[in-house]
Scaffold this active site. Structure first.
Site, PDB file in Angstrom:
ATOM      1  N   HIS A   1      13.665  46.167  71.607  1.00 43.82           N
ATOM      2  CA  HIS A   1      12.487  45.590  70.955  1.00 43.82           C
ATOM      3  C   HIS A   1      12.693  45.484  69.454  1.00 43.82           C
ATOM      4  CE1 HIS A   1      11.238  49.530  69.376  1.00 43.82           C
ATOM      5  NE2 HIS A   1      11.499  50.021  70.565  1.00 43.82           N
TER       6      HIS A   1
ATOM      7  N   CYS B   1      14.768  54.085  72.833  1.00 46.82           N
ATOM      8  CA  CYS B   1      14.780  52.634  72.930  1.00 46.82           C
ATOM      9  C   CYS B   1      15.776  52.049  71.937  1.00 46.82           C
ATOM     10  CB  CYS B   1      13.382  52.080  72.666  1.00 46.82           C
ATOM     11  SG  CYS B   1      12.187  52.571  73.933  1.00 46.82           S
TER      12      CYS B   1
END
Length: 269
Positions: free
Chosen positions: A229, A245
């Protein structure tokens, strides 16, 4: 002096005193009592000082961007992409937008903030592909803190990334199971237990820790809870600072989003 003459003299003196003294005078044959103390006036109540103006409550998120300030009271976009001036009123970046056809509407926000992204803030470049993977594969090298999108013909697009902190790093093979446009952020329940002050959900915005796009990694039909992301902390790119992440500059994740589709293979090594 005889006793009778003494009494007579005293009576004469008393009579003279009655004429000389004021009418309200009092005579004592002993020390007069002390004067009554003047009544004390109750002190005026002190005015309480005005209450100090408390600063607005600002909390920090600790999902993938520790240290990034997120205003949970207003939920407003307090973050501004470096190198981008404040947009004029009504400018692109504040308008509702149709979602891309491959964006999951349950995880996307139909507001166009792309006009407030600095597309010069990018790390992408074409390099010789070091992964050996087939064209269309995404490879994340956590040691190098680089992400590669294999183009085929021995070439790949390389991006700089932020990777997981020690204890949160994740490795393995997965596929892109979901794509999101200016994704909303819902912290996992384990994170909410560690940080109960976090919001249960935050719509997509410039200050959202997921940034401009998100690619959700699945193994089979199971969401791994890890994703690739954007970010609202560009200075973190190139570090090990996320909660597992893979984080990219907003310009870079927008570029990668346009290259991949649901089902794309992702290798994290």
């Amino acid at each position: 002096m005889s006793r009778s003459k003494l009494l007579q003299s005293l009576l004469i003196l008393a009579g003279l005193g009655a004429f000389a003294a004021p009418a309200n005078a009092q005579f004592f044959f002993f020390d007069p009592p002390p004067p009554a103390p003047e009544p004390r006036m109750a002190p005026e109540p002190r005015m309480a000082p005005p209450p100090r103006r408390q600063p607005r409550v600002v909390r920090r998120d600790d999902d993938d961007d520790p240290g990034v300030v997120v205003d949970l009271q207003s939920g407003g976009a307090i973050y501004r992409e470096p190198g981008v001036d404040a947009p004029p009123r009504g400018a692109r970046g504040t308008n509702y937008a149709a979602l891309p056809p491959d964006a999951d509407p349950n995880y996307s926000t139909p507001v166009d903030f792309d006009g407030q992204v600095n597309f010069k803030l990018t790390t992408q470049k074409t390099v010789s592909d070091p992964t050996g993977e087939a064209a269309g594969t995404v490879t994340v090298n956590t040691r190098q803190r680089k992400l590669y999108y294999s183009l085929g013909g021995g070439q790949a697009v390389q991006y700089s990334i932020a990777v997981g902190k020690a204890g949160f790093a994740w490795k393995g093979a997965a596929t892109i199971g979901r794509k999101a446009f200016w994704p909303g952020w819902t912290p996992p329940k384990e994170m909410l237990q560690r940080h109960p002050d976090l919001p249960e959900h935050m719509e997509g915005a410039l200050n959202n820790p997921l940034g401009a796009r998100a690619l959700y990694l699945f193994q089979g039909k199971t969401d791994t809870l890890f994703r690739i992301h954007g970010t609202n902390e560009p200075k973190s790119i190139g570090t090990a600072s996320s909660s597992g992440c893979i984080r990219m500059h907003n310009a870079d994740v927008i570029d990668l989003y346009g290259r991949v589709a649901a089902g794309t293979k992702v290798v994290v090594m």
